[in-house]
Design an enzyme around this catalytic site. Structure first.
Site, PDB file in Angstrom:
ATOM      1  CB  SER A 141      -0.898   0.022   1.236  1.00 32.12           C
ATOM      2  OG  SER A 141      -1.534   1.281   1.382  1.00 32.12           O
ATOM      3  CE1 TYR A 155      -4.335  -2.465   4.525  1.00 33.95           C
ATOM      4  CE2 TYR A 155      -3.650  -0.198   4.140  1.00 33.95           C
ATOM      5  CZ  TYR A 155      -3.999  -1.439   3.652  1.00 33.95           C
ATOM      6  OH  TYR A 155      -3.989  -1.667   2.296  1.00 33.95           O
TER       7      TYR A 155
END
Length: 249
Positions: A141, A155
């Site tokens: 990400s 996350y």
């Protein structure tokens, strides 16, 4: 004949979103695709149907990740359908986390079990199945390296750990001609982001942080993965590939 004809790919979390887009693209390129899902069998079968409708070949694997023994169970199921692997795409993930003020240990442990532990042990147990010259592609990400977004801290931490796996595993598998890379999407239009991007403010924010002035599409990410899965990427390994549309610039 597609550029991946004769090869077998496994895409985790391929029943929807970016994973489905990757599975469909690899199928169009000629790979036989193992479409992994955790709970939504119907959606996984839709992915298989889409691949087959385009002339490809695919099968489903239903194993929920995040529990002890999950990787072994997935590979046992895989072995019932195929006798080797050429491309492993670790895409399955919990897509967000609560802020530090709200997150508890159970949520944290579950997040890391799915987003970090599962890819590591899928790679560990998959190495004997992965053929020389193969590919491992981890879906990271942009949050692993972009400006801090504290509301999604855990996350982002998990995705940063996944990037270390890509870097170090590339050294382990390099002597066999196997490349290992991370692909880092930015904000991408999927069912997970649909609610946020449906608002005028949300879409404007997503478009504004991209150097290209638009929101990413699933195909934008799948095309990058397809390159890394192909022979043309043979000299790229241990890398973190920015697929955020320039959101980090």
């Amino acid at each position: 004949m597609g550029v991946l004809a004769g090869r077998t790919a496994l895409v985790t979390g391929a029943s929807r979103g970016i994973g489905r887009g990757i599975a469909e693209r690899l199928g169009r390129d000629g790979a036989r695709v193992a479409v992994h899902y955790g709970r939504n069998e119907a959606a996984a079968k839709e992915t298989v149907a889409a691949i087959e409708a385009a002339g490809g070949s695919a099968f489903t694997l239903g194993v929920e990740l995040g529990s002890p023994g999950d990787a072994e169970a997935l590979w046992e199921e895989f072995d019932r359908h195929a006798d080797g692997l050429d491309i492993l795409v670790n895409n399955a993930a919990i897509g967000n986390s609560r802020p530090i003020e709200e997150i508890d240990e159970e949520e944290y442990d579950r997040l890391f079990a799915v987003n970090v532990k599962a890819p590591l042990f899928l790679a560990k147990h998959g190495m004997t199945r992965l053929r020389d010259g193969g590919r491992v592609i981890n879906i990271s990400s942009g949050l692993a390296r972009t400006a801090a977004m504290p509301h999604n801290m855990a996350y982002a931490m998990a995705k940063a750990a996944l990037d270390v796996l890509s870097r170090d595993l590339s050294k382990v598998l390099g002597p066999r001609g196997i490349t290992v890379n991370s692909v880092a999407p930015g904000l991408t239009t999927t069912d997970n982001t649909a609610e946020f991007l449906s608002t005028e403010a949300g879409r404007a924010m997503a478009e504004g942080i991209s150097a290209l002035g638009r929101v990413g599409a699933v195909d934008d990410i799948a095309d990058v993965v397809a390159f890394l899965a192909s022979d043309e990427s043979r000299w790229v390994t241990g890398s973190w590939v920015d697929a955020t549309g320039g959101s980090l610039t």
